[in-house]
Design an enzyme around this catalytic site. Structure first.
Site, PDB file in Angstrom:
ATOM      1  N   SER A 148       0.818  -1.217   0.000  1.00 22.36           N
ATOM      2  CA  SER A 148       0.000   0.000   0.000  1.00 22.36           C
ATOM      3  C   SER A 148       0.852   1.267   0.000  1.00 22.36           C
ATOM      4  CB  SER A 148      -0.882   0.006   1.250  1.00 22.36           C
ATOM      5  OG  SER A 148      -0.075   0.315   2.374  1.00 22.36           O
ATOM      6  N   CYS A 149       0.181   2.395  -0.194  1.00 21.86           N
ATOM      7  CA  CYS A 149       0.875   3.698  -0.192  1.00 21.86           C
ATOM      8  C   CYS A 149       1.595   3.927   1.133  1.00 21.86           C
ATOM      9  CB  CYS A 149      -0.135   4.810  -0.462  1.00 21.86           C
ATOM     10  SG  CYS A 149      -1.639   4.698   0.518  1.00 21.86           S
ATOM     11  N   ASN A 150       0.954   3.606   2.255  1.00 23.58           N
ATOM     12  CA  ASN A 150       1.588   3.806   3.562  1.00 23.58           C
ATOM     13  C   ASN A 150       2.785   2.886   3.743  1.00 23.58           C
ATOM     14  OD1 ASN A 150       0.264   5.890   5.141  1.00 23.58           O
ATOM     15  ND2 ASN A 150      -1.587   4.646   4.944  1.00 23.58           N
ATOM     16  N   ARG A 157      -5.009  10.236   5.638  1.00 24.65           N
ATOM     17  CA  ARG A 157      -6.007  11.114   5.015  1.00 24.65           C
ATOM     18  C   ARG A 157      -7.378  10.412   5.033  1.00 24.65           C
ATOM     19  NH1 ARG A 157      -7.221   7.183   2.263  1.00 24.65           N
ATOM     20  NH2 ARG A 157      -6.636   6.734   0.107  1.00 24.65           N
ATOM     21  N   HIS A 217      -0.512  -1.723   9.545  1.00 29.55           N
ATOM     22  CA  HIS A 217       0.616  -1.247   8.731  1.00 29.55           C
ATOM     23  C   HIS A 217       1.931  -1.942   9.097  1.00 29.55           C
ATOM     24  CE1 HIS A 217      -2.468   1.945   8.840  1.00 29.55           C
ATOM     25  NE2 HIS A 217      -2.201   2.005   7.553  1.00 29.55           N
ATOM     26  N   HIS A 270      -0.992  11.404   3.435  1.00 30.46           N
ATOM     27  CA  HIS A 270      -0.812  10.792   4.754  1.00 30.46           C
ATOM     28  C   HIS A 270       0.413  11.449   5.396  1.00 30.46           C
ATOM     29  CE1 HIS A 270      -3.478   7.472   3.665  1.00 30.46           C
ATOM     30  NE2 HIS A 270      -2.690   7.081   2.689  1.00 30.46           N
ATOM     31  N   GLN A 317      -0.526   9.719  -1.367  1.00 26.67           N
ATOM     32  CA  GLN A 317      -1.103   8.369  -1.483  1.00 26.67           C
ATOM     33  C   GLN A 317      -1.526   8.011  -2.902  1.00 26.67           C
ATOM     34  OE1 GLN A 317      -2.684  10.929   0.017  1.00 26.67           O
ATOM     35  NE2 GLN A 317      -4.649  11.137  -1.027  1.00 26.67           N
TER      36      GLN A 317
HETATM   37  P1  NAD Z   1     -10.449   3.771  -7.687  1.00 27.30           P
HETATM   38  O1  NAD Z   1     -11.799   3.526  -7.172  1.00 27.30           O
HETATM   39  O2  NAD Z   1      -9.972   5.166  -7.853  1.00 27.30           O
HETATM   40  O3  NAD Z   1     -10.263   3.045  -9.092  1.00 27.30           O
HETATM   41  C1  NAD Z   1     -10.692   1.749  -9.331  1.00 27.30           C
HETATM   42  C2  NAD Z   1     -11.137   1.614 -10.772  1.00 27.30           C
HETATM   43  O4  NAD Z   1     -11.514   0.266 -11.027  1.00 27.30           O
HETATM   44  C3  NAD Z   1     -12.342   2.473 -11.098  1.00 27.30           C
HETATM   45  O5  NAD Z   1     -12.140   3.087 -12.363  1.00 27.30           O
HETATM   46  C4  NAD Z   1     -13.502   1.483 -11.156  1.00 27.30           C
HETATM   47  O6  NAD Z   1     -14.510   1.889 -12.055  1.00 27.30           O
HETATM   48  C5  NAD Z   1     -12.783   0.249 -11.677  1.00 27.30           C
HETATM   49  N1  NAD Z   1     -13.460  -1.019 -11.372  1.00 27.30           N
HETATM   50  C6  NAD Z   1     -14.346  -1.295 -10.398  1.00 27.30           C
HETATM   51  N2  NAD Z   1     -14.701  -2.586 -10.442  1.00 27.30           N
HETATM   52  C7  NAD Z   1     -14.036  -3.146 -11.472  1.00 27.30           C
HETATM   53  C8  NAD Z   1     -13.981  -4.448 -12.037  1.00 27.30           C
HETATM   54  N3  NAD Z   1     -14.701  -5.445 -11.537  1.00 27.30           N
HETATM   55  N4  NAD Z   1     -13.165  -4.651 -13.102  1.00 27.30           N
HETATM   56  C9  NAD Z   1     -12.421  -3.659 -13.618  1.00 27.30           C
HETATM   57  N5  NAD Z   1     -12.432  -2.387 -13.126  1.00 27.30           N
HETATM   58  C10 NAD Z   1     -13.229  -2.157 -12.061  1.00 27.30           C
HETATM   59  O7  NAD Z   1      -9.459   2.950  -6.733  1.00 27.30           O
HETATM   60  P2  NAD Z   1      -7.937   3.261  -6.438  1.00 27.30           P
HETATM   61  O8  NAD Z   1      -7.854   4.289  -5.372  1.00 27.30           O
HETATM   62  O9  NAD Z   1      -7.211   3.472  -7.711  1.00 27.30           O
HETATM   63  O10 NAD Z   1      -7.507   1.884  -5.745  1.00 27.30           O
HETATM   64  C11 NAD Z   1      -7.161   0.759  -6.510  1.00 27.30           C
HETATM   65  C12 NAD Z   1      -6.291  -0.151  -5.660  1.00 27.30           C
HETATM   66  O11 NAD Z   1      -5.106   0.585  -5.307  1.00 27.30           O
HETATM   67  C13 NAD Z   1      -6.906  -0.602  -4.330  1.00 27.30           C
HETATM   68  O12 NAD Z   1      -6.384  -1.865  -4.013  1.00 27.30           O
HETATM   69  C14 NAD Z   1      -6.363   0.417  -3.345  1.00 27.30           C
HETATM   70  O13 NAD Z   1      -6.345  -0.046  -2.020  1.00 27.30           O
HETATM   71  C15 NAD Z   1      -4.966   0.613  -3.887  1.00 27.30           C
HETATM   72  N6  NAD Z   1      -4.329   1.880  -3.521  1.00 27.30           N
HETATM   73  C16 NAD Z   1      -5.035   3.035  -3.497  1.00 27.30           C
HETATM   74  C17 NAD Z   1      -4.411   4.200  -3.120  1.00 27.30           C
HETATM   75  C18 NAD Z   1      -5.138   5.498  -3.028  1.00 27.30           C
HETATM   76  O14 NAD Z   1      -4.797   6.298  -2.179  1.00 27.30           O
HETATM   77  N7  NAD Z   1      -6.126   5.761  -3.845  1.00 27.30           N
HETATM   78  C19 NAD Z   1      -3.053   4.194  -2.803  1.00 27.30           C
HETATM   79  C20 NAD Z   1      -2.330   2.994  -2.912  1.00 27.30           C
HETATM   80  C21 NAD Z   1      -2.989   1.827  -3.255  1.00 27.30           C
END
Ligand code: NAD
Length: 337
Positions: free
Chosen positions: A139-141, A168, A194, A220, A301
């Protein structure tokens, strides 16, 4: 030139797609969307081939005038590897599809380590993913913790880490997340997840973390207390962090005294989406008291994990054996400091 697909073109997915496109040794062969929203329209405008995750929705894309190139299964057939950037929990469910299609896959930190079986960080355990079929970029953290703790461990050894993670409430576009006016112990139990997550890439490190959610969307913020194995002075730590790629020392005395000012600094860098891929550490916060190192850092993040996804592609597709060479290639192509 290796072919990369991005399944889930949201916050992380669109950044990974652009980062892959910037590299000389890999290209994007498609990105996927579930809905014909503005991100889908802009993906096509950028020149990405768009595939739909829910085939029954083809008509909706047609009605919206957004051109699609096929279904996710058709995208996967063309890919050497897929970067799954779907929301938490969906990636692990997609794993079965990737296995069936015989395509390698990278997952994000929202998936549980146990569901994927292998976690990745460019600095801590790159070689463990070399040639592997499935791995999860932490993860980002956890990426933020690894970026600074790994060089400190290399310099002087770490006996024990304690960290207070100020998280955040949501990403800037998430209008349904909070809190709006509270500090929330999250989780209220100690330790938070974490610390255990860090151990999936920095094996054997002794760490406990506690976490709070606060009303901010920018970044964060982490507060670290690190018992050191061998005595070093602050200048040695500063020099080590200074030479570490993807880590920045910033100075409150130069007007970068908060996450808001860090994001202002990121805007000045002039990058797409104002991203800050590096982990900024407040130089003034570095101090060693009774053999214990204290410091404060922040994490953008939305973007810090993106270069790690590029390195994970090189490791898993056996494109580069040496993590430092992959890090250097990724950084050069993305303009990382
Ligand atoms: P998000 O909601 O911004 O993006 C997810 C995308 O996937 C969306 O476009 C959604 O429409 C699409 N989607 C939903 N269901 C789907 C499916 N069945 N098949 C294909 N596409 C589908 O999410 P995000 O913030 O980009 O998070 C994605 C991953 O990255 C998660 O595991 C999250 O924990 C991780 N992550 C997020 C962050 C953050 O801060 N946003 C940071 C690090 C890691």
């Amino acid at each position: 030139m290796k072919s990369v697909a991005v399944n889930g073109y949201g916050t992380i997915g669109k950044r990974v797609a652009d980062a892959v496109s910037a590299q000389e040794d890999m290209k994007i062969i498609g990105v996927s969307k579930t809905k014909p929203d503005f991100e889908a329209r802009m993906a096509v405008q950028k020149g990405y081939d768009l595939y739909i995750s829910i085939p029954e929705r083809e008509k909706l894309f047609e009605q919206a005038g957004i051109e699609i190139s096929g279904t996710v299964d058709e995208m996967l057939e063309k890919a050497d590897i897929v970067v799954d950037c779907t929301p938490e929990g969906i990636g692990a469910r997609n794993l079965e599809t990737y296995k069936k299609m015989g395509v390698k896959a990278i997952f994000q930190g929202g998936e549980k380590h146990d569901n994927i079986g292998l976690s990745f960080n460019s600095f801590a355990n790159y070689s463990d993913s070399y040639g592997k079929d499935y791995a999860r970029v932490v993860s980002c953290n956890t990426t933020g913790l690894t970026r600074t703790l790994k060089p400190i461990d290399d310099l002087c050894g770490i006996k024990k880490v304690r960290a207070v993670m100020v998280r955040r409430g949501g990403d800037p576009s998430q209008i349904n997340k909070g809190p709006i006016n509270a500090v929330v112990p999250n989780p209220p139990t100690v330790p938070s997840h974490h610390g255990p997550d860090l151990k999936t890439v920095m094996y054997g490190v002794d760490i406990n973390t506690v976490a709070l959610l606060v009303p901010t969307t920018l970044m964060h913020q982490h507060n670290l207390m690190v018992e050191l194995e061998n005595p070093v002075d602050v200048d040695e730590i500063k020099a080590k962090l200074n030479e570490t790629p993807r880590v920045l020392l910033v100075k409150a005395s130069e007007g970068i005294g908060s996450t808001a000012e860090i994001m202002e600094y990121a805007k000045e860098l002039g990058r797409s989406r104002n991203d800050l891929f590096e982990i900024p550490v407040w130089e003034e916060s570095l101090n060693v008291v009774d053999g214990e190192l204290y410091y404060m850092q922040a994490v953008h993040q939305e973007s810090d994990v993106v270069p790690e996804n590029v390195d994970a592609i090189r490791a898993m597709l056996e494109m580069e054996e040496d993590n430092n060479k992959s890090i250097a290639k990724t950084n050069k192509a993305m303009g990382i400091l």
